[in-house]
Design a protein around this motif. Sequence first.
Motif, PDB file in Angstrom:
ATOM      1  N   SER A   1       0.831  -1.208   0.000  1.00  0.00           N
ATOM      2  CA  SER A   1       0.000   0.000   0.000  1.00  0.00           C
ATOM      3  C   SER A   1       0.866   1.260   0.000  1.00  0.00           C
ATOM      4  CB  SER A   1      -0.881   0.014   1.253  1.00  0.00           C
ATOM      5  OG  SER A   1      -0.054   0.119   2.407  1.00  0.00           O
ATOM      6  N   PRO A   2       0.342   2.384  -0.520  1.00  0.00           N
ATOM      7  CA  PRO A   2       1.099   3.639  -0.507  1.00  0.00           C
ATOM      8  C   PRO A   2       1.524   4.041   0.906  1.00  0.00           C
ATOM      9  CG  PRO A   2      -0.849   3.865  -1.891  1.00  0.00           C
ATOM     10  CD  PRO A   2      -0.942   2.520  -1.231  1.00  0.00           C
ATOM     11  N   GLU A   3       0.642   3.782   1.892  1.00  0.00           N
ATOM     12  CA  GLU A   3       0.989   4.148   3.281  1.00  0.00           C
ATOM     13  C   GLU A   3       2.222   3.376   3.738  1.00  0.00           C
ATOM     14  OE1 GLU A   3      -1.961   3.284   2.155  1.00  0.00           O
ATOM     15  OE2 GLU A   3      -3.454   4.742   2.802  1.00  0.00           O
ATOM     16  N   SER A   4       2.274   2.088   3.410  1.00  0.00           N
ATOM     17  CA  SER A   4       3.440   1.298   3.810  1.00  0.00           C
ATOM     18  C   SER A   4       4.681   1.734   3.048  1.00  0.00           C
ATOM     19  CB  SER A   4       3.180  -0.195   3.579  1.00  0.00           C
ATOM     20  OG  SER A   4       2.230  -0.664   4.511  1.00  0.00           O
ATOM     21  N   LEU A   5       4.521   2.071   1.763  1.00  0.00           N
ATOM     22  CA  LEU A   5       5.689   2.550   1.004  1.00  0.00           C
ATOM     23  C   LEU A   5       6.271   3.790   1.670  1.00  0.00           C
ATOM     24  CD1 LEU A   5       4.509   2.114  -2.715  1.00  0.00           C
ATOM     25  CD2 LEU A   5       6.172   0.718  -1.477  1.00  0.00           C
ATOM     26  N   GLN A   6       5.372   4.695   2.106  1.00  0.00           N
ATOM     27  CA  GLN A   6       5.860   5.906   2.779  1.00  0.00           C
ATOM     28  C   GLN A   6       6.559   5.579   4.093  1.00  0.00           C
ATOM     29  OE1 GLN A   6       2.091   8.023   2.592  1.00  0.00           O
ATOM     30  NE2 GLN A   6       3.126   9.760   1.622  1.00  0.00           N
ATOM     31  N   MET A   7       5.946   4.674   4.849  1.00  0.00           N
ATOM     32  CA  MET A   7       6.535   4.279   6.136  1.00  0.00           C
ATOM     33  C   MET A   7       7.942   3.692   5.920  1.00  0.00           C
ATOM     34  SD  MET A   7       4.995   1.316   8.629  1.00  0.00           S
ATOM     35  CE  MET A   7       5.043   0.046   7.365  1.00  0.00           C
ATOM     36  N   ILE A   8       8.063   2.860   4.900  1.00  0.00           N
ATOM     37  CA  ILE A   8       9.343   2.206   4.616  1.00  0.00           C
ATOM     38  C   ILE A   8      10.385   3.227   4.173  1.00  0.00           C
ATOM     39  CG2 ILE A   8      10.458   0.625   2.960  1.00  0.00           C
ATOM     40  CD1 ILE A   8       7.838  -1.083   3.211  1.00  0.00           C
ATOM     41  N   SER A   9       9.940   4.153   3.333  1.00  0.00           N
ATOM     42  CA  SER A   9      10.851   5.174   2.838  1.00  0.00           C
ATOM     43  C   SER A   9      11.386   6.046   3.982  1.00  0.00           C
ATOM     44  CB  SER A   9      10.085   6.018   1.818  1.00  0.00           C
ATOM     45  OG  SER A   9      10.958   6.769   1.076  1.00  0.00           O
ATOM     46  N   GLU A  10      10.489   6.389   4.907  1.00  0.00           N
ATOM     47  CA  GLU A  10      10.915   7.214   6.050  1.00  0.00           C
ATOM     48  C   GLU A  10      11.886   6.451   6.951  1.00  0.00           C
ATOM     49  OE1 GLU A  10       7.212   8.461   7.839  1.00  0.00           O
ATOM     50  OE2 GLU A  10       6.704   9.572   6.004  1.00  0.00           O
ATOM     51  N   TYR A  11      11.579   5.199   7.169  1.00  0.00           N
ATOM     52  CA  TYR A  11      12.465   4.387   8.015  1.00  0.00           C
ATOM     53  C   TYR A  11      13.839   4.230   7.345  1.00  0.00           C
ATOM     54  CZ  TYR A  11      14.061   0.663  11.097  1.00  0.00           C
ATOM     55  OH  TYR A  11      14.779  -0.075  11.996  1.00  0.00           O
ATOM     56  N   ALA A  12      13.830   4.053   6.028  1.00  0.00           N
ATOM     57  CA  ALA A  12      15.092   3.900   5.279  1.00  0.00           C
ATOM     58  C   ALA A  12      15.952   5.139   5.425  1.00  0.00           C
ATOM     59  CB  ALA A  12      14.798   3.629   3.811  1.00  0.00           C
ATOM     60  N   GLU A  13      15.299   6.295   5.372  1.00  0.00           N
ATOM     61  CA  GLU A  13      16.061   7.532   5.484  1.00  0.00           C
ATOM     62  C   GLU A  13      16.649   7.679   6.891  1.00  0.00           C
ATOM     63  OE1 GLU A  13      14.079  11.074   4.163  1.00  0.00           O
ATOM     64  OE2 GLU A  13      15.780  12.309   4.805  1.00  0.00           O
ATOM     65  N   LYS A  14      15.815   7.395   7.877  1.00  0.00           N
ATOM     66  CA  LYS A  14      16.251   7.523   9.273  1.00  0.00           C
ATOM     67  C   LYS A  14      17.414   6.577   9.565  1.00  0.00           C
ATOM     68  CE  LYS A  14      13.650   6.107  12.834  1.00  0.00           C
ATOM     69  NZ  LYS A  14      13.505   5.331  13.819  1.00  0.00           N
TER      70      LYS A  14
ATOM     71  N   ASP B   1      19.364   5.046   7.255  1.00  0.00           N
ATOM     72  CA  ASP B   1      20.334   5.017   6.158  1.00  0.00           C
ATOM     73  C   ASP B   1      20.422   3.636   5.499  1.00  0.00           C
ATOM     74  OD1 ASP B   1      22.184   5.937   4.395  1.00  0.00           O
ATOM     75  OD2 ASP B   1      23.899   5.741   5.749  1.00  0.00           O
ATOM     76  N   LEU B   2      19.275   3.185   4.948  1.00  0.00           N
ATOM     77  CA  LEU B   2      19.214   1.860   4.330  1.00  0.00           C
ATOM     78  C   LEU B   2      18.830   1.978   2.851  1.00  0.00           C
ATOM     79  CD1 LEU B   2      17.025   0.277   7.157  1.00  0.00           C
ATOM     80  CD2 LEU B   2      19.432  -0.301   6.704  1.00  0.00           C
ATOM     81  N   LEU B   3      19.312   1.058   2.046  1.00  0.00           N
ATOM     82  CA  LEU B   3      18.855   0.955   0.666  1.00  0.00           C
ATOM     83  C   LEU B   3      17.438   0.372   0.656  1.00  0.00           C
ATOM     84  CD1 LEU B   3      21.971  -0.578  -1.143  1.00  0.00           C
ATOM     85  CD2 LEU B   3      21.125   1.758  -1.380  1.00  0.00           C
ATOM     86  N   VAL B   4      16.688   0.715  -0.384  1.00  0.00           N
ATOM     87  CA  VAL B   4      15.342   0.164  -0.564  1.00  0.00           C
ATOM     88  C   VAL B   4      15.310  -0.584  -1.896  1.00  0.00           C
ATOM     89  CG1 VAL B   4      12.888   0.709  -0.830  1.00  0.00           C
ATOM     90  CG2 VAL B   4      14.292   2.025   0.785  1.00  0.00           C
ATOM     91  N   HIS B   5      14.992  -1.856  -1.832  1.00  0.00           N
ATOM     92  CA  HIS B   5      15.013  -2.743  -3.010  1.00  0.00           C
ATOM     93  C   HIS B   5      13.566  -3.000  -3.417  1.00  0.00           C
ATOM     94  CE1 HIS B   5      16.844  -6.817  -4.580  1.00  0.00           C
ATOM     95  NE2 HIS B   5      16.332  -6.100  -5.542  1.00  0.00           N
ATOM     96  N   PHE B   6      13.247  -2.724  -4.678  1.00  0.00           N
ATOM     97  CA  PHE B   6      11.836  -2.633  -5.107  1.00  0.00           C
ATOM     98  C   PHE B   6      11.700  -3.143  -6.533  1.00  0.00           C
ATOM     99  CE2 PHE B   6       8.442   0.479  -6.643  1.00  0.00           C
ATOM    100  CZ  PHE B   6       7.423   0.048  -5.823  1.00  0.00           C
ATOM    101  N   HIS B   7      10.535  -3.715  -6.887  1.00  0.00           N
ATOM    102  CA  HIS B   7      10.243  -4.066  -8.285  1.00  0.00           C
ATOM    103  C   HIS B   7       9.397  -2.946  -8.891  1.00  0.00           C
ATOM    104  CE1 HIS B   7      10.750  -8.191  -6.550  1.00  0.00           C
ATOM    105  NE2 HIS B   7      11.294  -8.451  -7.722  1.00  0.00           N
TER     106      HIS B   7
ATOM    107  N   PRO C   1      17.811   8.656  -3.763  1.00  0.00           N
ATOM    108  CA  PRO C   1      19.014   7.950  -4.230  1.00  0.00           C
ATOM    109  C   PRO C   1      19.225   6.574  -3.612  1.00  0.00           C
ATOM    110  CG  PRO C   1      19.538  10.206  -3.582  1.00  0.00           C
ATOM    111  CD  PRO C   1      18.139   9.948  -3.137  1.00  0.00           C
ATOM    112  N   ARG C   2      18.511   6.253  -2.519  1.00  0.00           N
ATOM    113  CA  ARG C   2      18.739   4.935  -1.908  1.00  0.00           C
ATOM    114  C   ARG C   2      17.828   3.854  -2.508  1.00  0.00           C
ATOM    115  NH1 ARG C   2      19.661   6.290   2.982  1.00  0.00           N
ATOM    116  NH2 ARG C   2      19.006   8.435   3.072  1.00  0.00           N
TER     117      ARG C   2
END
Length: 418
Positions: free
Chosen positions: A179-192, A194-200, A231-232
């Motif tokens: 869901s878009p909400e989860s994508l946002q949550m994941i993106s914010e956590y990745a930034e906090k 400093d993690l790469l995000v792997h996506f199809h 960039p991540r």
Amino acid sequence: MSILIEDVLLDGDRKNIRVEGNRITSLDSDEGADTVIHGNGKAAIPGFVNTHTHAAMSLFRGYADDMPLQDWLSNKIWPLERHLKPEHIYWGTKLACLEMIKSGTTCFNDMYFFMEETAKAAEEMGIRAVLSEGFTDLLDPDAGKERFQSSISLVQSIRSMRNDMIVPALGPHAMYTVSPESLQMISEYAEKEDLLVHFHLSETEDEVNACIEEHGKRPVEFLEEIGFLNPRLVAAHSIWLNKEEIGLLSKHDVKVSHNPVSNMKLAVGKAIPYREMKEAGLLVSLGTDGCASNNTLDMFETVKFAALYQKAFTGDPTILPAQEAVALATENGARALGIDAGRISPGKLADIVLVDLRAPQLHPGHNLVSDLAYAANGSCVDTVICDGKILMQNRKIEGEDEILERANEAALDLVGNE
Ligand SMILES: [Zn+2]
């Protein structure tokens, strides 16, 4: 620990490559070393970086082929995946790492399940890995919040290994499963964190049409709107994109992982718009995808397919020439994953592959770069060094027979539960 690779061919010249600890320190060393490798008759190339895999799917190799993508996923792959247990992942990944090392890969970017097992297997094999749990919430944000806890605990458990070669990441599967909400949550956590995000991303046209129907926008436009592009982000496939979307990916410095063999096998109907991506300055690297849709992890093959797919699809034989195709699989892959490797030069991490120039495919040897892109395959690899350690020499890897046997058993067990 020091290694000296004596008298080896590197970019057309004979060099003495010195490795101290996990870094390359010199290309013309004349000092002794703890280990001396005779490079005569061999060429040194950077280890391949495979930027999109599902390693444990090695157990699915040859299980279901020649089917339409949705039918293949819904009726073959997903039902079998429901029976996956940690030991399947462990032995499947060991088999995958064995194949990767034997074909010259020193780093892979993996998204799958029970990733603690993948981490353990990769660590034992001595290969670099960026690991994320394949996350889905089936478009239910509440379920997403709950399930995301296991992605967080994977990050923590990988960090507690204190191994710089095993890097945690996040793996939201795709727009049609998250869901878009989860994508946002994941993106914010990745930034906090400093993690790469792997996506199809935009693997099929149906996916794009579904997004337009649901959100009134194309996928990349929608992802930008919800703040998911940065960039991540490593976006596998990225096929069905228009010019504006390529511009947006470039603006946010998103990394593209191209998977030509998988795309051709599943007949996704189009090749990545490589020329447009290159003109827009996008960083494109190469991946094999999982063994269910490839069916090998041999990056030599992927380099060749990438070049040929572009030529066949555009009708232009000059597009994606040999040197550039090899660079996508080495230098660009390392850059995409933020790993200080991908080139053999002093200061870089010592991820080095020695190719045996006695291989018949490499004769008469008019142009090594051409031979590497179009003639070589994994069987030409003789020696693999990763992080300054020798993982394979004379094509021998310790424990190989046990891995083959146990992986076969794990695959039989998995299929038996179907
Ligand atoms: Zn994939």
